[in-house]
Design an enzyme around this catalytic site. Sequence first.
Site, PDB file in Angstrom:
ATOM      1  N   HIS A  19      -9.858  31.749  68.179  1.00  0.00           N
ATOM      2  CA  HIS A  19      -9.160  32.239  69.379  1.00  0.00           C
ATOM      3  C   HIS A  19      -8.143  31.188  69.823  1.00  0.00           C
ATOM      4  O   HIS A  19      -8.502  30.213  70.486  1.00  0.00           O
ATOM      5  CB  HIS A  19     -10.156  32.513  70.510  1.00  0.00           C
ATOM      6  CG  HIS A  19      -9.540  33.089  71.745  1.00  0.00           C
ATOM      7  ND1 HIS A  19     -10.162  34.073  72.492  1.00  0.00           N
ATOM      8  CD2 HIS A  19      -8.378  32.825  72.390  1.00  0.00           C
ATOM      9  CE1 HIS A  19      -9.396  34.384  73.525  1.00  0.00           C
ATOM     10  NE2 HIS A  19      -8.302  33.633  73.490  1.00  0.00           N
ATOM     11  N   HIS A  21      -3.950  30.390  71.250  1.00  0.00           N
ATOM     12  CA  HIS A  21      -2.622  30.825  71.723  1.00  0.00           C
ATOM     13  C   HIS A  21      -1.585  29.822  71.236  1.00  0.00           C
ATOM     14  O   HIS A  21      -1.700  28.628  71.528  1.00  0.00           O
ATOM     15  CB  HIS A  21      -2.596  30.880  73.256  1.00  0.00           C
ATOM     16  CG  HIS A  21      -3.588  31.859  73.805  1.00  0.00           C
ATOM     17  ND1 HIS A  21      -3.282  33.184  73.982  1.00  0.00           N
ATOM     18  CD2 HIS A  21      -4.883  31.712  74.155  1.00  0.00           C
ATOM     19  CE1 HIS A  21      -4.357  33.817  74.450  1.00  0.00           C
ATOM     20  NE2 HIS A  21      -5.342  32.945  74.561  1.00  0.00           N
ATOM     21  N   LEU A  22      -0.612  30.314  70.494  1.00  0.00           N
ATOM     22  CA  LEU A  22       0.423  29.417  69.957  1.00  0.00           C
ATOM     23  C   LEU A  22       1.777  29.605  70.629  1.00  0.00           C
ATOM     24  O   LEU A  22       2.711  28.881  70.324  1.00  0.00           O
ATOM     25  CB  LEU A  22       0.588  29.633  68.449  1.00  0.00           C
ATOM     26  CG  LEU A  22      -0.573  29.203  67.562  1.00  0.00           C
ATOM     27  CD1 LEU A  22      -0.230  29.474  66.104  1.00  0.00           C
ATOM     28  CD2 LEU A  22      -0.926  27.742  67.752  1.00  0.00           C
ATOM     29  N   ARG A  23       1.898  30.625  71.482  1.00  0.00           N
ATOM     30  CA  ARG A  23       3.173  30.890  72.188  1.00  0.00           C
ATOM     31  C   ARG A  23       4.289  31.252  71.202  1.00  0.00           C
ATOM     32  O   ARG A  23       4.044  31.526  70.042  1.00  0.00           O
ATOM     33  CB  ARG A  23       3.573  29.715  73.076  1.00  0.00           C
ATOM     34  CG  ARG A  23       2.456  29.178  73.958  1.00  0.00           C
ATOM     35  CD  ARG A  23       1.774  30.245  74.790  1.00  0.00           C
ATOM     36  NE  ARG A  23       0.830  29.675  75.748  1.00  0.00           N
ATOM     37  CZ  ARG A  23      -0.133  30.382  76.333  1.00  0.00           C
ATOM     38  NH1 ARG A  23      -0.326  31.666  76.041  1.00  0.00           N
ATOM     39  NH2 ARG A  23      -0.936  29.821  77.202  1.00  0.00           N
ATOM     40  N   ASN A  47      -0.739  37.629  72.945  1.00  0.00           N
ATOM     41  CA  ASN A  47      -0.127  37.775  74.284  1.00  0.00           C
ATOM     42  C   ASN A  47       1.111  36.901  74.435  1.00  0.00           C
ATOM     43  O   ASN A  47       1.253  36.144  75.386  1.00  0.00           O
ATOM     44  CB  ASN A  47      -1.150  37.470  75.397  1.00  0.00           C
ATOM     45  CG  ASN A  47      -1.643  36.036  75.373  1.00  0.00           C
ATOM     46  OD1 ASN A  47      -1.658  35.410  74.321  1.00  0.00           O
ATOM     47  ND2 ASN A  47      -2.038  35.516  76.519  1.00  0.00           N
ATOM     48  N   LYS A 101      -6.499  43.178  70.388  1.00  0.00           N
ATOM     49  CA  LYS A 101      -7.017  42.512  71.589  1.00  0.00           C
ATOM     50  C   LYS A 101      -6.835  43.399  72.806  1.00  0.00           C
ATOM     51  O   LYS A 101      -5.739  43.886  73.078  1.00  0.00           O
ATOM     52  CB  LYS A 101      -6.255  41.181  71.786  1.00  0.00           C
ATOM     53  CG  LYS A 101      -6.616  40.404  73.045  1.00  0.00           C
ATOM     54  CD  LYS A 101      -7.882  39.595  72.886  1.00  0.00           C
ATOM     55  CE  LYS A 101      -8.262  38.834  74.151  1.00  0.00           C
ATOM     56  NZ  LYS A 101      -7.669  37.509  74.229  1.00  0.00           N
ATOM     57  N   HIS A 138     -10.835  40.542  76.224  1.00  0.00           N
ATOM     58  CA  HIS A 138     -10.842  39.656  77.391  1.00  0.00           C
ATOM     59  C   HIS A 138     -11.710  40.380  78.420  1.00  0.00           C
ATOM     60  O   HIS A 138     -11.248  41.306  79.083  1.00  0.00           O
ATOM     61  CB  HIS A 138      -9.427  39.412  77.929  1.00  0.00           C
ATOM     62  CG  HIS A 138      -9.430  38.449  79.078  1.00  0.00           C
ATOM     63  ND1 HIS A 138      -8.947  37.165  79.003  1.00  0.00           N
ATOM     64  CD2 HIS A 138      -9.928  38.571  80.331  1.00  0.00           C
ATOM     65  CE1 HIS A 138      -9.134  36.543  80.152  1.00  0.00           C
ATOM     66  NE2 HIS A 138      -9.732  37.388  80.984  1.00  0.00           N
ATOM     67  N   HIS A 173     -14.314  34.165  74.830  1.00  0.00           N
ATOM     68  CA  HIS A 173     -14.568  33.068  75.786  1.00  0.00           C
ATOM     69  C   HIS A 173     -15.678  33.413  76.779  1.00  0.00           C
ATOM     70  O   HIS A 173     -15.461  33.424  77.994  1.00  0.00           O
ATOM     71  CB  HIS A 173     -13.299  32.634  76.519  1.00  0.00           C
ATOM     72  CG  HIS A 173     -12.327  33.736  76.876  1.00  0.00           C
ATOM     73  ND1 HIS A 173     -12.687  34.823  77.624  1.00  0.00           N
ATOM     74  CD2 HIS A 173     -11.029  33.919  76.570  1.00  0.00           C
ATOM     75  CE1 HIS A 173     -11.639  35.612  77.769  1.00  0.00           C
ATOM     76  NE2 HIS A 173     -10.624  35.088  77.136  1.00  0.00           N
ATOM     77  N   ASP A 246      -9.710  29.182  72.696  1.00  0.00           N
ATOM     78  CA  ASP A 246      -8.830  29.699  73.751  1.00  0.00           C
ATOM     79  C   ASP A 246      -7.857  28.613  74.186  1.00  0.00           C
ATOM     80  O   ASP A 246      -7.468  28.556  75.359  1.00  0.00           O
ATOM     81  CB  ASP A 246      -9.621  30.250  74.946  1.00  0.00           C
ATOM     82  CG  ASP A 246      -8.736  31.132  75.827  1.00  0.00           C
ATOM     83  OD1 ASP A 246      -7.684  31.570  75.359  1.00  0.00           O
ATOM     84  OD2 ASP A 246      -9.107  31.366  76.990  1.00  0.00           O
ATOM     85  N   HIS A 250       0.284  25.364  78.548  1.00  0.00           N
ATOM     86  CA  HIS A 250       1.330  25.720  79.517  1.00  0.00           C
ATOM     87  C   HIS A 250       2.013  24.427  79.925  1.00  0.00           C
ATOM     88  O   HIS A 250       1.327  23.456  80.272  1.00  0.00           O
ATOM     89  CB  HIS A 250       0.730  26.344  80.783  1.00  0.00           C
ATOM     90  CG  HIS A 250       0.132  27.702  80.592  1.00  0.00           C
ATOM     91  ND1 HIS A 250       0.886  28.849  80.588  1.00  0.00           N
ATOM     92  CD2 HIS A 250      -1.148  28.088  80.386  1.00  0.00           C
ATOM     93  CE1 HIS A 250       0.098  29.898  80.409  1.00  0.00           C
ATOM     94  NE2 HIS A 250      -1.149  29.465  80.273  1.00  0.00           N
ATOM     95  N   ALA A 260      -2.842  29.917  84.073  1.00  0.00           N
ATOM     96  CA  ALA A 260      -4.229  29.724  83.629  1.00  0.00           C
ATOM     97  C   ALA A 260      -4.252  29.352  82.157  1.00  0.00           C
ATOM     98  O   ALA A 260      -3.641  30.036  81.333  1.00  0.00           O
ATOM     99  CB  ALA A 260      -5.023  31.006  83.852  1.00  0.00           C
TER     100      ALA A 260
HETATM  101  O1  DOR Z   1      -6.894  30.735  80.669  1.00  0.00           O
HETATM  102  C1  DOR Z   1      -6.436  31.532  79.879  1.00  0.00           C
HETATM  103  N1  DOR Z   1      -5.207  31.352  79.324  1.00  0.00           N
HETATM  104  N2  DOR Z   1      -7.147  32.605  79.564  1.00  0.00           N
HETATM  105  C2  DOR Z   1      -6.644  33.590  78.824  1.00  0.00           C
HETATM  106  O2  DOR Z   1      -7.313  34.554  78.613  1.00  0.00           O
HETATM  107  C3  DOR Z   1      -5.247  33.529  78.313  1.00  0.00           C
HETATM  108  C4  DOR Z   1      -4.765  32.167  78.255  1.00  0.00           C
HETATM  109  C5  DOR Z   1      -3.262  32.069  78.082  1.00  0.00           C
HETATM  110  O3  DOR Z   1      -2.708  32.796  77.233  1.00  0.00           O
HETATM  111  O4  DOR Z   1      -2.644  31.285  78.766  1.00  0.00           O
HETATM  112 ZN    ZN Z   2      -7.183  33.546  75.110  1.00  0.00          ZN
END
Ligand code: DOR
Ligand code: ZN
Length: 353
Positions: A19, A21-23, A47, A101, A138, A173, A246, A250, A260
Amino acid sequence: MSRLAPPEALVIRAPDDMHVHLREGAALAGYAADAARQFARILVMPNTHPPVWSPGDLAAYREGIAAAAPGLDLVMTFKVRAGMDAATVRALRDSGARAGKLYPQGATTNSGDGLASVDAAYPVFEAMEECGLALCIHGEEPSAPALEREEAFLPEVEGILRRFPRLKVVLEHVSSAAGIAFVREASGNLAATVTVHHLLYTTEDLLGGKLDVHLFCRPLLKGARDRAAIQEAVLAGDRRLFFGSDSAPHPLADKQSGAAGVYSMPVSLPLLAAFFVDHDAAGRLEDFVSRFGAEFYGLPLNEGRVRILRRAWRVPDELHGVVPLAAGRELQWRVEEDPASLTGPHYVDRREP
Ligand code: DOR
Ligand code: ZN
Protein backbone atom coordinates in the site's frame (compact mmCIF):
# COMPACT_ATOMS: atom_id res chain seq x y z
CA MET A 1 10.84 -5.91 25.58
CA SER A 2 13.53 -8.30 24.37
CA ARG A 3 15.22 -10.78 26.65
CA LEU A 4 17.58 -11.90 23.88
CA ALA A 5 20.76 -10.30 22.62
CA PRO A 6 19.84 -8.62 19.33
CA PRO A 7 21.40 -10.06 16.17
CA GLU A 8 23.78 -7.95 14.07
CA ALA A 9 21.71 -8.37 10.92
CA LEU A 10 18.42 -9.78 9.72
CA VAL A 11 18.41 -11.45 6.32
CA ILE A 12 14.95 -11.79 4.83
CA ARG A 13 13.32 -12.45 1.50
CA ALA A 14 13.04 -9.20 -0.46
CA PRO A 15 9.95 -7.44 0.90
CA ASP A 16 6.66 -6.13 -0.45
CA ASP A 17 4.88 -2.95 0.54
CA MET A 18 1.25 -3.59 -0.33
CA HIS A 19 0.00 0.00 0.00
CA VAL A 20 2.01 2.97 -1.30
CA HIS A 21 1.26 6.48 -2.58
CA LEU A 22 3.79 7.72 -5.11
CA ARG A 23 1.94 10.84 -6.36
CA GLU A 24 2.46 12.27 -9.84
CA GLY A 25 4.42 14.91 -11.73
CA ALA A 26 7.87 16.06 -10.69
CA ALA A 27 7.68 14.57 -7.18
CA LEU A 28 7.09 11.02 -8.38
CA ALA A 29 10.70 10.16 -9.26
CA GLY A 30 12.08 10.81 -5.77
CA TYR A 31 9.30 8.91 -4.00
CA ALA A 32 9.64 5.96 -6.38
CA ALA A 33 13.41 5.85 -5.90
CA ASP A 34 12.92 5.82 -2.10
CA ALA A 35 10.55 2.88 -2.47
CA ALA A 36 13.01 0.96 -4.66
CA ARG A 37 15.73 1.36 -2.01
CA GLN A 38 13.59 -0.44 0.54
CA PHE A 39 11.23 -2.81 -1.30
CA ALA A 40 11.29 -5.26 -4.19
CA ARG A 41 7.63 -4.82 -5.01
CA ILE A 42 4.97 -2.27 -4.13
CA LEU A 43 1.23 -1.99 -4.60
CA VAL A 44 0.58 1.49 -5.94
CA MET A 45 -2.53 3.38 -4.91
CA PRO A 46 -4.56 5.23 -7.58
CA ASN A 47 -5.59 8.45 -5.80
CA THR A 48 -3.41 10.59 -7.99
CA HIS A 49 -4.52 13.87 -9.48
CA PRO A 50 -6.11 13.10 -11.94
CA PRO A 51 -6.97 9.59 -10.71
CA VAL A 52 -6.19 6.20 -12.26
CA TRP A 53 -9.55 5.29 -13.74
CA SER A 54 -8.91 3.86 -17.19
CA PRO A 55 -6.53 1.31 -18.75
CA GLY A 56 -4.76 4.25 -20.41
CA ASP A 57 -4.30 6.05 -17.07
CA LEU A 58 -2.97 2.86 -15.53
CA ALA A 59 -0.46 2.16 -18.31
CA ALA A 60 0.80 5.75 -18.30
CA TYR A 61 1.20 5.75 -14.51
CA ARG A 62 3.03 2.42 -14.54
CA GLU A 63 5.41 3.68 -17.25
CA GLY A 64 6.14 6.85 -15.31
CA ILE A 65 7.01 4.87 -12.18
CA ALA A 66 9.04 2.29 -14.09
CA ALA A 67 11.10 5.06 -15.71
CA ALA A 68 11.97 6.43 -12.25
CA ALA A 69 12.55 3.08 -10.54
CA PRO A 70 13.32 0.45 -13.19
CA GLY A 71 14.02 -2.44 -10.79
CA LEU A 72 10.86 -2.04 -8.74
CA ASP A 73 8.09 -4.58 -9.32
CA LEU A 74 4.73 -2.81 -9.51
CA VAL A 75 1.28 -4.02 -8.52
CA MET A 76 -1.14 -1.58 -10.12
CA THR A 77 -4.61 -0.54 -8.97
CA PHE A 78 -7.43 1.67 -10.21
CA LYS A 79 -10.01 3.77 -8.44
CA VAL A 80 -13.49 2.24 -8.32
CA ARG A 81 -16.18 4.55 -9.57
CA ALA A 82 -19.92 4.03 -9.70
CA GLY A 83 -21.06 3.32 -13.23
CA MET A 84 -17.77 1.73 -14.35
CA ASP A 85 -18.93 -0.97 -16.77
CA ALA A 86 -17.79 -4.58 -16.85
CA ALA A 87 -15.88 -4.08 -20.12
CA THR A 88 -13.78 -1.33 -18.49
CA VAL A 89 -13.10 -3.54 -15.47
CA ARG A 90 -11.94 -6.35 -17.79
CA ALA A 91 -9.79 -3.93 -19.79
CA LEU A 92 -8.19 -2.70 -16.55
CA ARG A 93 -7.44 -6.29 -15.59
CA ASP A 94 -5.98 -6.93 -19.08
CA SER A 95 -3.76 -3.88 -18.77
CA GLY A 96 -2.27 -5.26 -15.55
CA ALA A 97 -4.45 -4.11 -12.65
CA ARG A 98 -4.57 -6.52 -9.69
CA ALA A 99 -7.02 -4.55 -7.57
CA GLY A 100 -9.51 -1.70 -7.49
CA LYS A 101 -9.66 0.76 -4.60
CA LEU A 102 -12.83 1.91 -2.92
CA TYR A 103 -12.63 5.40 -1.43
CA PRO A 104 -15.73 6.63 0.39
CA GLN A 105 -16.36 10.17 -0.80
CA GLY A 106 -14.39 12.68 1.27
CA ALA A 107 -12.71 10.06 3.46
CA THR A 108 -9.14 11.10 2.69
CA THR A 109 -6.69 12.73 0.25
CA ASN A 110 -8.12 13.14 -3.28
CA SER A 111 -11.33 11.31 -2.51
CA GLY A 112 -13.83 14.01 -3.44
CA ASP A 113 -14.57 11.81 -6.45
CA GLY A 114 -15.03 8.72 -4.24
CA LEU A 115 -18.24 6.79 -3.69
CA ALA A 116 -21.16 8.62 -2.09
CA SER A 117 -22.86 5.25 -1.67
CA VAL A 118 -21.07 1.90 -1.58
CA ASP A 119 -24.05 0.00 -3.01
CA ALA A 120 -23.81 2.08 -6.17
CA ALA A 121 -20.58 0.23 -6.99
CA TYR A 122 -21.97 -3.29 -6.46
CA PRO A 123 -22.06 -3.93 -10.24
CA VAL A 124 -18.37 -2.95 -10.36
CA PHE A 125 -17.56 -5.38 -7.52
CA GLU A 126 -19.44 -8.09 -9.39
CA ALA A 127 -17.30 -7.53 -12.49
CA MET A 128 -14.14 -7.49 -10.32
CA GLU A 129 -15.13 -10.77 -8.68
CA GLU A 130 -15.64 -12.31 -12.14
CA CYS A 131 -12.21 -11.10 -13.30
CA GLY A 132 -10.32 -12.17 -10.17
CA LEU A 133 -9.48 -8.59 -9.16
CA ALA A 134 -9.14 -7.77 -5.46
CA LEU A 135 -10.99 -4.91 -3.77
CA CYS A 136 -8.90 -2.64 -1.53
CA ILE A 137 -11.03 -0.61 0.85
CA HIS A 138 -10.40 2.65 2.64
CA GLY A 139 -12.71 1.57 5.44
CA GLU A 140 -13.98 4.75 7.02
CA GLU A 141 -17.48 6.20 7.22
CA PRO A 142 -16.84 9.93 6.68
CA SER A 143 -19.98 11.06 8.53
CA ALA A 144 -19.03 9.26 11.78
CA PRO A 145 -16.96 10.94 14.56
CA ALA A 146 -13.30 11.04 13.53
CA LEU A 147 -12.06 8.27 15.85
CA GLU A 148 -15.04 6.00 15.16
CA ARG A 149 -15.03 6.05 11.37
CA GLU A 150 -13.36 2.69 10.86
CA GLU A 151 -15.67 0.82 13.20
CA ALA A 152 -18.68 2.56 11.64
CA PHE A 153 -17.68 1.34 8.18
CA LEU A 154 -17.30 -2.35 9.08
CA PRO A 155 -20.96 -3.22 8.31
CA GLU A 156 -20.34 -2.04 4.72
CA VAL A 157 -17.39 -4.43 4.45
CA GLU A 158 -19.51 -7.21 5.88
CA GLY A 159 -22.20 -6.49 3.28
CA ILE A 160 -19.65 -6.69 0.46
CA LEU A 161 -18.20 -9.96 1.73
CA ARG A 162 -21.65 -11.49 2.06
CA ARG A 163 -22.78 -10.38 -1.39
CA PHE A 164 -19.53 -11.28 -3.21
CA PRO A 165 -18.21 -14.45 -1.58
CA ARG A 166 -15.41 -14.96 -4.14
CA LEU A 167 -14.14 -11.38 -4.05
CA LYS A 168 -10.84 -10.89 -2.24
CA VAL A 169 -11.11 -7.85 0.00
CA VAL A 170 -8.41 -5.91 1.84
CA LEU A 171 -9.33 -3.61 4.71
CA GLU A 172 -6.53 -1.11 4.24
CA HIS A 173 -4.50 0.38 7.11
CA VAL A 174 -6.50 -1.30 9.88
CA SER A 175 -6.35 1.03 12.85
CA SER A 176 -8.69 -0.17 15.59
CA ALA A 177 -9.30 -3.12 17.91
CA ALA A 178 -12.73 -3.42 16.28
CA GLY A 179 -11.16 -3.62 12.83
CA ILE A 180 -8.69 -6.29 13.96
CA ALA A 181 -11.45 -8.38 15.58
CA PHE A 182 -13.54 -8.06 12.43
CA VAL A 183 -10.72 -9.29 10.17
CA ARG A 184 -9.87 -12.20 12.46
CA GLU A 185 -13.48 -13.36 12.56
CA ALA A 186 -14.23 -12.93 8.85
CA SER A 187 -13.93 -15.44 6.02
CA GLY A 188 -10.62 -16.26 4.36
CA ASN A 189 -11.34 -13.72 1.62
CA LEU A 190 -10.72 -10.76 3.91
CA ALA A 191 -7.26 -9.53 4.84
CA ALA A 192 -5.92 -6.22 6.13
CA THR A 193 -2.83 -4.16 5.63
CA VAL A 194 -1.05 -2.78 8.69
CA THR A 195 1.01 0.40 8.58
CA VAL A 196 4.06 1.01 10.70
CA HIS A 197 2.46 4.13 12.18
CA HIS A 198 -0.73 2.37 13.30
CA LEU A 199 1.43 -0.45 14.67
CA LEU A 200 3.67 1.81 16.75
CA TYR A 201 1.95 5.13 17.50
CA THR A 202 -1.22 6.32 19.22
CA THR A 203 -3.37 9.42 19.44
CA GLU A 204 -1.13 10.53 22.33
CA ASP A 205 1.83 10.81 19.95
CA LEU A 206 -0.31 12.87 17.58
CA LEU A 207 -1.79 15.31 20.07
CA GLY A 208 -0.86 14.39 23.64
CA GLY A 209 1.95 16.94 23.68
CA LYS A 210 2.61 19.44 20.93
CA LEU A 211 0.44 18.69 17.93
CA ASP A 212 2.49 16.63 15.47
CA VAL A 213 1.06 17.24 12.01
CA HIS A 214 3.42 14.63 10.57
CA LEU A 215 1.46 11.93 12.40
CA PHE A 216 -1.87 13.20 11.10
CA CYS A 217 -3.31 10.62 8.75
CA ARG A 218 -6.50 8.83 7.80
CA PRO A 219 -7.57 6.72 9.53
CA LEU A 220 -6.45 8.63 12.60
CA LEU A 221 -4.07 6.96 15.05
CA LYS A 222 -6.12 5.36 17.81
CA GLY A 223 -5.61 4.58 21.50
CA ALA A 224 -3.29 2.22 23.35
CA ARG A 225 -5.89 -0.58 23.41
CA ASP A 226 -6.25 -0.42 19.64
CA ARG A 227 -2.51 -0.41 19.10
CA ALA A 228 -2.15 -3.38 21.46
CA ALA A 229 -4.72 -5.34 19.43
CA ILE A 230 -2.83 -4.61 16.20
CA GLN A 231 0.51 -5.55 17.75
CA GLU A 232 -0.81 -8.73 19.29
CA ALA A 233 -2.34 -9.92 16.00
CA VAL A 234 0.78 -9.12 14.00
CA LEU A 235 3.09 -10.80 16.51
CA ALA A 236 0.82 -13.86 16.50
CA GLY A 237 1.70 -14.26 12.82
CA ASP A 238 -1.86 -14.01 11.55
CA ARG A 239 -1.57 -14.47 7.78
CA ARG A 240 -4.49 -12.15 7.09
CA LEU A 241 -2.43 -9.22 8.29
CA PHE A 242 0.41 -8.03 6.11
CA PHE A 243 2.48 -4.94 5.63
CA GLY A 244 1.22 -1.96 3.65
CA SER A 245 2.90 1.28 4.69
CA ASP A 246 0.31 3.76 3.39
CA SER A 247 3.39 5.89 2.93
CA ALA A 248 1.80 9.15 1.84
CA PRO A 249 4.16 12.08 1.26
CA HIS A 250 2.87 15.66 1.37
CA PRO A 251 5.11 18.72 1.07
CA LEU A 252 5.53 20.58 4.36
CA ALA A 253 3.25 23.48 3.38
CA ASP A 254 0.43 21.04 2.57
CA LYS A 255 0.90 19.26 5.90
CA GLN A 256 0.67 22.57 7.68
CA SER A 257 -2.62 23.24 5.99
CA GLY A 258 -4.12 19.92 7.01
CA ALA A 259 -3.11 17.22 4.49
CA ALA A 260 -3.41 13.68 5.90
CA GLY A 261 -0.54 11.27 5.40
CA VAL A 262 2.66 9.93 6.93
CA TYR A 263 5.81 9.61 4.83
CA SER A 264 7.03 6.36 6.31
CA MET A 265 8.72 4.79 3.29
CA PRO A 266 12.32 5.64 4.28
CA VAL A 267 11.93 4.25 7.81
CA SER A 268 9.34 1.52 7.73
CA LEU A 269 11.67 -1.47 7.46
CA PRO A 270 14.05 -0.14 10.15
CA LEU A 271 11.10 0.47 12.50
CA LEU A 272 9.59 -2.94 11.76
CA ALA A 273 12.91 -4.68 12.35
CA ALA A 274 13.19 -2.97 15.75
CA PHE A 275 9.61 -3.87 16.63
CA PHE A 276 9.96 -7.57 15.81
CA VAL A 277 13.41 -7.90 17.41
CA ASP A 278 12.32 -6.05 20.56
CA HIS A 279 9.43 -8.49 20.90
CA ASP A 280 11.68 -11.53 20.38
CA ALA A 281 9.83 -12.25 17.14
CA ALA A 282 12.48 -11.50 14.50
CA GLY A 283 11.53 -14.74 12.76
CA ARG A 284 8.06 -13.36 12.02
CA LEU A 285 9.20 -10.24 10.17
CA GLU A 286 9.66 -12.05 6.87
CA ASP A 287 6.14 -13.49 6.86
CA PHE A 288 4.70 -10.06 7.54
CA VAL A 289 6.61 -8.15 4.87
CA SER A 290 7.55 -10.76 2.29
CA ARG A 291 5.05 -13.61 2.34
CA PHE A 292 1.50 -13.04 3.59
CA GLY A 293 0.68 -10.19 1.22
CA ALA A 294 2.03 -12.00 -1.83
CA GLU A 295 0.15 -15.16 -0.87
CA PHE A 296 -3.11 -13.28 -0.41
CA TYR A 297 -2.81 -11.62 -3.83
CA GLY A 298 -1.62 -14.85 -5.48
CA LEU A 299 1.71 -13.29 -6.48
CA PRO A 300 5.02 -15.19 -6.61
CA LEU A 301 7.29 -14.60 -3.64
CA ASN A 302 10.20 -12.27 -4.41
CA GLU A 303 13.43 -14.10 -5.21
CA GLY A 304 16.03 -11.79 -3.73
CA ARG A 305 17.14 -11.20 -0.15
CA VAL A 306 17.78 -8.03 1.80
CA ARG A 307 19.94 -7.46 4.83
CA ILE A 308 18.73 -5.20 7.57
CA LEU A 309 21.73 -4.21 9.65
CA ARG A 310 21.85 -3.23 13.30
CA ARG A 311 23.62 0.01 12.63
CA ALA A 312 22.46 3.33 14.04
CA TRP A 313 21.63 6.20 11.72
CA ARG A 314 19.85 9.48 11.97
CA VAL A 315 16.66 9.98 9.98
CA PRO A 316 16.90 13.14 7.88
CA ASP A 317 14.78 16.11 8.93
CA GLU A 318 13.48 16.36 5.42
CA LEU A 319 13.56 14.39 2.16
CA HIS A 320 12.32 15.87 -1.15
CA GLY A 321 10.68 18.69 0.82
CA VAL A 322 8.73 16.18 2.95
CA VAL A 323 9.25 15.47 6.65
CA PRO A 324 9.53 11.68 7.03
CA LEU A 325 8.25 9.66 9.95
CA ALA A 326 10.73 9.69 12.86
CA ALA A 327 12.53 12.73 11.38
CA GLY A 328 15.65 13.60 13.33
CA ARG A 329 15.50 10.43 15.43
CA GLU A 330 18.28 7.92 15.70
CA LEU A 331 17.14 4.47 14.59
CA GLN A 332 19.01 1.27 15.34
CA TRP A 333 18.32 -0.67 12.14
CA ARG A 334 19.03 0.17 8.55
CA VAL A 335 18.41 -1.55 5.24
CA GLU A 336 21.69 -2.42 3.56
CA GLU A 337 21.92 -0.46 0.35
CA ASP A 338 24.42 0.25 -2.29
CA PRO A 339 27.31 1.63 -0.15
CA ALA A 340 27.55 4.70 -2.39
CA SER A 341 24.07 5.75 -1.28
CA LEU A 342 25.03 5.61 2.38
CA THR A 343 27.58 8.37 2.37
CA GLY A 344 25.22 11.36 2.32
CA PRO A 345 24.89 13.61 5.36
CA HIS A 346 21.65 11.88 6.35
CA TYR A 347 23.28 8.57 6.98
CA VAL A 348 25.38 9.17 10.04
CA ASP A 349 27.00 5.86 10.81
CA ARG A 350 27.30 5.52 14.56
CA ARG A 351 29.38 2.37 14.67
CA GLU A 352 32.66 2.59 16.49
CA PRO A 353 35.54 2.53 13.98
O1 DOR B 1 -3.40 9.59 5.60
C1 DOR B 1 -3.67 9.20 4.49
N1 DOR B 1 -3.06 9.72 3.39
N2 DOR B 1 -4.58 8.25 4.34
C2 DOR B 1 -5.03 7.88 3.14
O2 DOR B 1 -5.89 7.06 3.07
C3 DOR B 1 -4.52 8.53 1.90
C4 DOR B 1 -3.22 9.13 2.12
C5 DOR B 1 -2.81 10.08 1.01
O3 DOR B 1 -2.97 9.73 -0.17
O4 DOR B 1 -2.33 11.15 1.32
ZN1 ZN C 1 -3.41 4.99 1.39
